[in-house]
Structure formats: C-alpha cells, structure tokens
Design a protein around this motif. Structure first.
Motif, short mmCIF file in Angstrom:
data_model
loop_
_atom_site.label_atom_id
_atom_site.label_comp_id
_atom_site.label_asym_id
_atom_site.label_seq_id
_atom_site.Cartn_x
_atom_site.Cartn_y
_atom_site.Cartn_z
N GLY A 180 0.80 -1.23 0.00
CA GLY A 180 0.00 0.00 0.00
C GLY A 180 0.82 1.26 0.00
N ILE A 181 2.12 1.17 -0.31
CA ILE A 181 3.01 2.33 -0.30
C ILE A 181 3.25 2.81 -1.72
CG2 ILE A 181 5.25 3.25 0.44
CD1 ILE A 181 5.44 0.86 2.38
N GLN A 182 3.13 4.12 -1.91
CA GLN A 182 3.38 4.73 -3.21
C GLN A 182 4.43 5.83 -3.06
OE1 GLN A 182 -0.52 5.98 -4.54
NE2 GLN A 182 -0.86 4.03 -5.58
N LEU A 183 5.19 6.04 -4.10
CA LEU A 183 6.22 7.07 -4.11
C LEU A 183 5.74 8.22 -4.98
CD1 LEU A 183 9.14 7.52 -3.05
CD2 LEU A 183 9.94 6.69 -5.27
N SER A 184 5.71 9.42 -4.40
CA SER A 184 5.22 10.58 -5.14
C SER A 184 6.29 11.12 -6.08
CB SER A 184 4.81 11.69 -4.16
OG SER A 184 5.96 12.28 -3.57
N ASP A 185 5.89 12.06 -6.94
CA ASP A 185 6.86 12.69 -7.86
C ASP A 185 7.95 13.43 -7.11
OD1 ASP A 185 5.42 11.72 -9.99
OD2 ASP A 185 4.28 13.57 -10.30
N SER A 186 7.65 13.85 -5.88
CA SER A 186 8.64 14.54 -5.05
C SER A 186 9.43 13.57 -4.18
CB SER A 186 7.97 15.60 -4.18
OG SER A 186 6.96 15.02 -3.36
N LEU A 187 9.28 12.26 -4.46
CA LEU A 187 10.05 11.19 -3.81
C LEU A 187 9.66 10.97 -2.35
CD1 LEU A 187 13.57 12.02 -5.30
CD2 LEU A 187 11.79 10.53 -6.24
N ILE A 188 8.46 11.41 -1.97
CA ILE A 188 7.94 11.20 -0.63
C ILE A 188 7.03 9.98 -0.64
CG2 ILE A 188 6.61 12.19 1.27
CD1 ILE A 188 9.28 13.57 0.74
N MET A 189 7.17 9.14 0.37
CA MET A 189 6.33 7.96 0.46
C MET A 189 4.96 8.30 1.04
SD MET A 189 9.01 5.02 1.80
CE MET A 189 9.83 6.12 2.98
N HIS A 190 3.95 7.64 0.53
CA HIS A 190 2.60 7.74 1.06
C HIS A 190 2.08 6.32 1.27
CE1 HIS A 190 2.25 12.08 0.43
NE2 HIS A 190 2.90 11.88 -0.71
N PRO A 191 1.59 5.99 2.47
CA PRO A 191 1.43 6.83 3.65
C PRO A 191 2.75 7.45 4.14
CG PRO A 191 0.28 4.73 3.92
CD PRO A 191 1.13 4.60 2.71
N ILE A 192 2.60 8.59 4.82
CA ILE A 192 3.77 9.30 5.33
C ILE A 192 4.54 8.45 6.34
CG2 ILE A 192 4.53 11.29 6.70
CD1 ILE A 192 3.81 12.00 3.85
N LYS A 193 3.82 7.73 7.18
CA LYS A 193 4.47 6.91 8.21
C LYS A 193 4.98 5.61 7.58
CE LYS A 193 3.70 10.00 11.26
NZ LYS A 193 4.81 10.88 11.70
N SER A 194 5.95 5.75 6.69
CA SER A 194 6.55 4.63 5.99
C SER A 194 8.06 4.83 5.95
CB SER A 194 6.03 4.53 4.55
OG SER A 194 4.62 4.40 4.51
N ILE A 195 8.78 3.72 5.85
CA ILE A 195 10.23 3.78 5.72
C ILE A 195 10.68 2.80 4.64
CG2 ILE A 195 10.73 4.56 8.07
CD1 ILE A 195 11.32 1.69 8.84
N SER A 196 11.85 3.04 4.10
CA SER A 196 12.43 2.16 3.09
C SER A 196 13.94 2.18 3.26
CB SER A 196 12.04 2.63 1.69
OG SER A 196 12.60 3.91 1.43
N GLY A 197 14.61 1.22 2.63
CA GLY A 197 16.07 1.23 2.73
C GLY A 197 16.69 -0.10 2.38
N ILE A 198 17.94 -0.27 2.84
CA ILE A 198 18.68 -1.49 2.54
C ILE A 198 19.38 -2.01 3.79
CG2 ILE A 198 19.05 -0.92 0.10
CD1 ILE A 198 21.82 0.03 0.78
N ILE A 199 19.60 -3.33 3.80
CA ILE A 199 20.31 -4.02 4.88
C ILE A 199 21.32 -4.96 4.23
CG2 ILE A 199 20.11 -5.62 6.83
CD1 ILE A 199 17.19 -4.67 7.13
N GLY A 200 22.52 -5.00 4.75
CA GLY A 200 23.54 -5.90 4.22
C GLY A 200 23.48 -7.26 4.89
#
Length: 228
Positions: A180-200
C-alpha cells in the motif's frame, strides 16, 4: 525473492519509554503526556495498517571509495558512511514498511481541537513503523543466521545524508503499490508513516546501532537525540 509481513499493534509491545525520545524527553515524561500516550495506545489498534516486506538481491557491487552501490545493475549513491558499512555484504536486502495512513489522518482531524494530542498520535505513527521494521529485521536476522550469516544495520534514503533520489531505484524492486506504499513525484512515500532502505547480509556482519559520529546531518532527529 520478496517476503511480506503484517502485524497488529499489540504485537509491537510499544511502551511510554519508546515514545519519550521522539516527544523530546529523556526519562521522566511530564503531564499531560502520560494520559495522552494512554489515549493514543487505546485507539492505535483501529488506526494501524502495519505492513512491510523485503527483497533479497545477490547481484551487488559495493564501491566505498566513490560511495556507490550497484544493485542488479541499478546504481545507488549513498554516502561513504553507508557504503563503507556495507562493503563486506555478500547480499543486500531492500525493504519497505508502513504503519498505514490512520495515524496521520487522525492527527490531522484532531489538530485544531487538541494540537498536543494530535502531535502524540503523529509521533506514535513514527514509533509504530520503526518498531514494525525492528520485528522484520529480527526475522531477517534469524533467517540468515541459519546460513551462518549476519546482517548490518538498516540504512534509508533521506538519512545519513543519503539523497532521496535513490528512492526511485529502490522502489523499482517491488511491485507497484507494494504494502500500500506509493512514491510521489517529489520522492515522498505515502502513507507518510513509511520507511524504506537497505540491509547488508554477510559473514561477520552485525548491527552496530546508529553511527551518528559518521554522519554530518544536523537535522536528523535521531542524531539530535544521541548528541544530547
């Protein structure tokens, strides 16, 4: 390989102590915040839509000297502080996680009536998504430990001076509207209370906690808390 997770609010076992740092307190939480926190905890189960997941990628090339990580032929440009921590990784996991839209929406609804309570709900949304990602990271750690491997800390675009522009590449590894997470044209995730990233993932890797001494971002809330 993509794995997806769902959690209920009660499974996160959030306490007042988890709320204190983001509310700006060290240990003792002054009135009226304890009662506001209690109210927010009582309503939280109906506001939550906690989802998250991760994607394993083995095709990687980490180049700390120029702060570049190539993941399945897509070039990421985190800072040297991030790429150095991941240089021993044999695989990378890309992740996303959200608390859902409920906390932000409810916070907006009550902001005029009770701005302080609205702020507590907004903070709780941030705590929920981080605690949910903690559980996902724990699950990942158990999974790779069976292979004799460890994991690094998690790193996100927008933190550690890592530009948000890499969000586009990161989200390309997931199906559209994943969790349910979308990335806006301004690179902000919606819903706002979301995180993303990488783990090694790799031999000898282990979480070291926030390495704020390696980061120059003076606006990072986590860095501010630790510098205090």
């Amino acid at each position: 390989m993509i794995k997806e997770f769902h959690y209920r609010f009660e499974e996160l076992q959030i306490t007042e102590r988890d709320m204190a740092p983001l509310l700006g307190f060290s240990e003792n939480i002054p009135e009226p915040f304890p009662q506001y926190i209690e109210q927010s905890f009582a309503k939280a189960p109906e506001l939550c839509a906690i989802k998250g997941g991760y994607h394993f990628v083995s095709e990687i090339d980490t180049k700390p000297d120029n702060s570049t990580i190539i993941i399945a032929k897509k070039v990421f440009n985190p800072t040297k502080a991030v790429s150095t921590q991941l240089k021993k990784a044999q695989q990378l996991v890309l992740f996303v996680c959200t608390a859902g839209e409920g906390f932000s929406q409810y916070s907006r609804e009550i902001s005029n009536e009770d701005p302080m309570l609205a702020y507590v709900f907004d903070v709780l949304g941030s705590v929920v998504v981080e605690k949910a990602m903690d559980k996902i990271q724990e699950q990942l750690q158990k999974e790779v430990a069976k292979q004799g491997l460890g994991i690094s800390d998690r790193y996100s675009p927008g933190h550690c001076e890592w530009s948000l522009t890499d969000q586009v590449n990161l989200f390309s590894f997931f199906p559209e509207n994943f969790c349910g997470i979308q990335l806006s044209d301004s690179l902000i995730m919606h819903p706002i209370k979301s995180i993303s990233g990488i783990i090694g993932i790799g031999e000898g890797l282990k979480p070291r906690g926030f390495q704020c001494q390696l980061c120059k971002d003076q606006n990072c809330i986590y860095g501010k808390m630790r510098r205090q």
